[in-house]
Design a protein around this motif. Structure first.
Motif, PDB file in Angstrom:
ATOM      1  N   THR A  44       0.839  -1.192   0.000  1.00  0.00           N
ATOM      2  CA  THR A  44       0.000   0.000   0.000  1.00  0.00           C
ATOM      3  C   THR A  44       0.877   1.247   0.000  1.00  0.00           C
ATOM      4  O   THR A  44       2.080   1.187   0.210  1.00  0.00           O
ATOM      5  N   GLY A  45       0.230   2.394  -0.216  1.00  0.00           N
ATOM      6  CA  GLY A  45       0.942   3.658  -0.231  1.00  0.00           C
ATOM      7  C   GLY A  45       0.368   4.571  -1.288  1.00  0.00           C
ATOM      8  O   GLY A  45      -0.362   4.131  -2.184  1.00  0.00           O
ATOM      9  N   PRO A  46       0.686   5.870  -1.214  1.00  0.00           N
ATOM     10  CA  PRO A  46       0.126   6.835  -2.168  1.00  0.00           C
ATOM     11  C   PRO A  46       0.682   6.644  -3.569  1.00  0.00           C
ATOM     12  O   PRO A  46       1.705   5.986  -3.775  1.00  0.00           O
ATOM     13  N   SER A  47       0.002   7.247  -4.529  1.00  0.00           N
ATOM     14  CA  SER A  47       0.478   7.204  -5.912  1.00  0.00           C
ATOM     15  C   SER A  47       1.865   7.829  -6.001  1.00  0.00           C
ATOM     16  O   SER A  47       2.128   8.865  -5.389  1.00  0.00           O
ATOM     17  N   SER A 188      -0.124  -4.848  -5.251  1.00  0.00           N
ATOM     18  CA  SER A 188      -0.102  -3.422  -4.925  1.00  0.00           C
ATOM     19  C   SER A 188      -1.522  -2.886  -5.043  1.00  0.00           C
ATOM     20  O   SER A 188      -2.277  -3.274  -5.941  1.00  0.00           O
ATOM     21  N   THR A 189      -1.896  -2.002  -4.129  1.00  0.00           N
ATOM     22  CA  THR A 189      -3.279  -1.530  -4.109  1.00  0.00           C
ATOM     23  C   THR A 189      -3.425  -0.237  -3.326  1.00  0.00           C
ATOM     24  O   THR A 189      -2.646   0.042  -2.410  1.00  0.00           O
ATOM     25  N   HIS A 190      -4.430   0.553  -3.729  1.00  0.00           N
ATOM     26  CA  HIS A 190      -4.859   1.702  -2.932  1.00  0.00           C
ATOM     27  C   HIS A 190      -6.036   1.321  -2.038  1.00  0.00           C
ATOM     28  O   HIS A 190      -6.438   2.105  -1.175  1.00  0.00           O
ATOM     29  N   ASP A 191      -6.585   0.151  -2.244  1.00  0.00           N
ATOM     30  CA  ASP A 191      -7.867  -0.244  -1.652  1.00  0.00           C
ATOM     31  C   ASP A 191      -7.635  -1.144  -0.442  1.00  0.00           C
ATOM     32  O   ASP A 191      -7.176  -2.281  -0.584  1.00  0.00           O
ATOM     33  N   GLU A 192      -7.970  -0.663   0.737  1.00  0.00           N
ATOM     34  CA  GLU A 192      -7.779  -1.462   1.944  1.00  0.00           C
ATOM     35  C   GLU A 192      -8.606  -2.743   1.915  1.00  0.00           C
ATOM     36  O   GLU A 192      -8.245  -3.742   2.537  1.00  0.00           O
ATOM     37  N   THR A 193      -9.727  -2.735   1.177  1.00  0.00           N
ATOM     38  CA  THR A 193     -10.553  -3.929   1.076  1.00  0.00           C
ATOM     39  C   THR A 193      -9.781  -5.085   0.458  1.00  0.00           C
ATOM     40  O   THR A 193      -9.981  -6.244   0.813  1.00  0.00           O
ATOM     41  N   VAL A 194      -8.893  -4.767  -0.471  1.00  0.00           N
ATOM     42  CA  VAL A 194      -8.105  -5.806  -1.130  1.00  0.00           C
ATOM     43  C   VAL A 194      -7.279  -6.562  -0.098  1.00  0.00           C
ATOM     44  O   VAL A 194      -7.277  -7.796  -0.048  1.00  0.00           O
ATOM     45  N   ALA A 195      -6.552  -5.824   0.737  1.00  0.00           N
ATOM     46  CA  ALA A 195      -5.725  -6.461   1.767  1.00  0.00           C
ATOM     47  C   ALA A 195      -6.588  -7.247   2.751  1.00  0.00           C
ATOM     48  O   ALA A 195      -6.234  -8.363   3.143  1.00  0.00           O
ATOM     49  N   ASP A 196      -7.714  -6.672   3.136  1.00  0.00           N
ATOM     50  CA  ASP A 196      -8.581  -7.344   4.112  1.00  0.00           C
ATOM     51  C   ASP A 196      -9.119  -8.662   3.561  1.00  0.00           C
ATOM     52  O   ASP A 196      -9.092  -9.694   4.245  1.00  0.00           O
ATOM     53  N   ARG A 197      -9.603  -8.654   2.324  1.00  0.00           N
ATOM     54  CA  ARG A 197     -10.217  -9.856   1.764  1.00  0.00           C
ATOM     55  C   ARG A 197      -9.196 -10.940   1.472  1.00  0.00           C
ATOM     56  O   ARG A 197      -9.517 -12.131   1.525  1.00  0.00           O
ATOM     57  N   LEU A 198      -7.966 -10.537   1.147  1.00  0.00           N
ATOM     58  CA  LEU A 198      -6.925 -11.527   0.898  1.00  0.00           C
ATOM     59  C   LEU A 198      -6.313 -12.056   2.188  1.00  0.00           C
ATOM     60  O   LEU A 198      -5.552 -13.029   2.162  1.00  0.00           O
ATOM     61  N   GLY A 199      -6.627 -11.424   3.315  1.00  0.00           N
ATOM     62  CA  GLY A 199      -5.987 -11.795   4.564  1.00  0.00           C
ATOM     63  C   GLY A 199      -4.494 -11.579   4.492  1.00  0.00           C
ATOM     64  O   GLY A 199      -3.692 -12.361   5.016  1.00  0.00           O
ATOM     65  N   ALA A 206       6.314   4.572   1.169  1.00  0.00           N
ATOM     66  CA  ALA A 206       6.128   6.017   1.245  1.00  0.00           C
ATOM     67  C   ALA A 206       7.455   6.690   0.941  1.00  0.00           C
ATOM     68  O   ALA A 206       8.493   6.300   1.487  1.00  0.00           O
ATOM     69  N   ASP A 207       7.413   7.685   0.052  1.00  0.00           N
ATOM     70  CA  ASP A 207       8.608   8.447  -0.296  1.00  0.00           C
ATOM     71  C   ASP A 207       9.774   7.541  -0.694  1.00  0.00           C
ATOM     72  O   ASP A 207      10.926   7.777  -0.325  1.00  0.00           O
ATOM     73  N   GLY A 208       9.446   6.484  -1.439  1.00  0.00           N
ATOM     74  CA  GLY A 208      10.492   5.631  -1.968  1.00  0.00           C
ATOM     75  C   GLY A 208      11.161   4.725  -0.965  1.00  0.00           C
ATOM     76  O   GLY A 208      12.286   4.256  -1.191  1.00  0.00           O
ATOM     77  N   ALA A 209      10.491   4.411   0.131  1.00  0.00           N
ATOM     78  CA  ALA A 209      11.067   3.511   1.142  1.00  0.00           C
ATOM     79  C   ALA A 209       9.961   2.682   1.765  1.00  0.00           C
ATOM     80  O   ALA A 209       8.781   3.074   1.780  1.00  0.00           O
ATOM     81  N   LEU A 210      10.332   1.512   2.280  1.00  0.00           N
ATOM     82  CA  LEU A 210       9.391   0.666   2.995  1.00  0.00           C
ATOM     83  C   LEU A 210       9.305   1.147   4.439  1.00  0.00           C
ATOM     84  O   LEU A 210      10.325   1.340   5.110  1.00  0.00           O
TER      85      LEU A 210
END
Length: 213
Positions: A44-47, A188-199, A206-210
């Motif tokens: 996750t993270g901003p564009s 990779s996703t902007h959508d928190e639902t994606v992470a939730d449903r995949l468990g 962020a800013d080029g770093a984990l």
């Protein structure tokens, strides 16, 4: 940073990795990341933060004009990619069944089995050209291609961003059911639902770093 399932063997790991643009700008730094068999990871993270760059670094296939330093260790160079638009993974004019057999060298029976698993079991779907499929159908076809590749690492770059919520949920259900338990999936996703449903475990860029998710 470890992705999640320490008891299973690593599929790919990055150590002291830096990706630079052609002008020398640093686009992404990864001190350490290990992805193991069976992992389900949401990035996750901003564009513009570096999510796609991270997926490309994991794949070992950077975009033209980018360079990487550091260490990348992998158990296999076979990587499957599911893009944002399913059509980008497919030849738009070749019948779907024909190109899946040709690209993956899977048997006709295996292709029918996987197409059925992703909801494209109607024999007419295999005879259609990808350009004749809806957006959701093309995305499911791209997942079928990734599954048939038998790659130990599957990467999906914003695979649901162009889909409505109902189609998104069906595609996420496919990820949960058709990908092998020994395959690693990084999305990779902007959508928190994606992470939730995949468990999925979360990695934030962020800013080029984990950073901590």
């Amino acid at each position: 940073m470890h992705s999640g399932l320490a008891s299973l063997p690593p599929v790919v790991s990055l150590t002291d990795s830096v990706v630079r643009a052609g002008d020398g700008r640093v686009l992404l730094r990864v001190d350490h990341l290990t992805v193991c068999a069976g992992d389900r990871i949401a990035v996750t993270g901003p564009s513009g933060a570096g999510k796609t760059v991270l997926l490309r670094l994991l794949s070992g296939r950077l975009a033209a004009g980018l360079s990487a330093s550091g260490r990348r260790d992998t158990a296999s160079e076979r990587v499957a990619m599911v893009p944002q638009r399913g059509l980008d993974a497919l030849h738009p004019l070749l019948p779907l069944g024909t190109q899946l057999r040709t690209v993956t060298r899977a048997s006709a029976e295996r292709v029918r089995e996987v197409l059925a698993a992703v909801g494209l079991g109607d024999p007419r779907a295999a005879r259609r050209r990808p350009a004749e499929l809806s957006g959701g159908q093309a995305q499911r076809a791209a997942i079928a291609l990734a599954v048939l590749s038998r790659a130990p690492l599957m990467l999906a770059d914003e695979p649901t961003s162009a889909l409505d919520h109902d189609t998104r949920d069906r595609v996420l259900d496919l990820f949960s059911t058709v990908i092998g338990t020994d395959q690693a999936l990084v999305v990779s996703t902007h959508d928190e639902t994606v992470a939730d449903r995949l468990g999925a475990a979360r990695i934030r860029v962020a800013d080029g770093a984990l950073v901590a998710a």
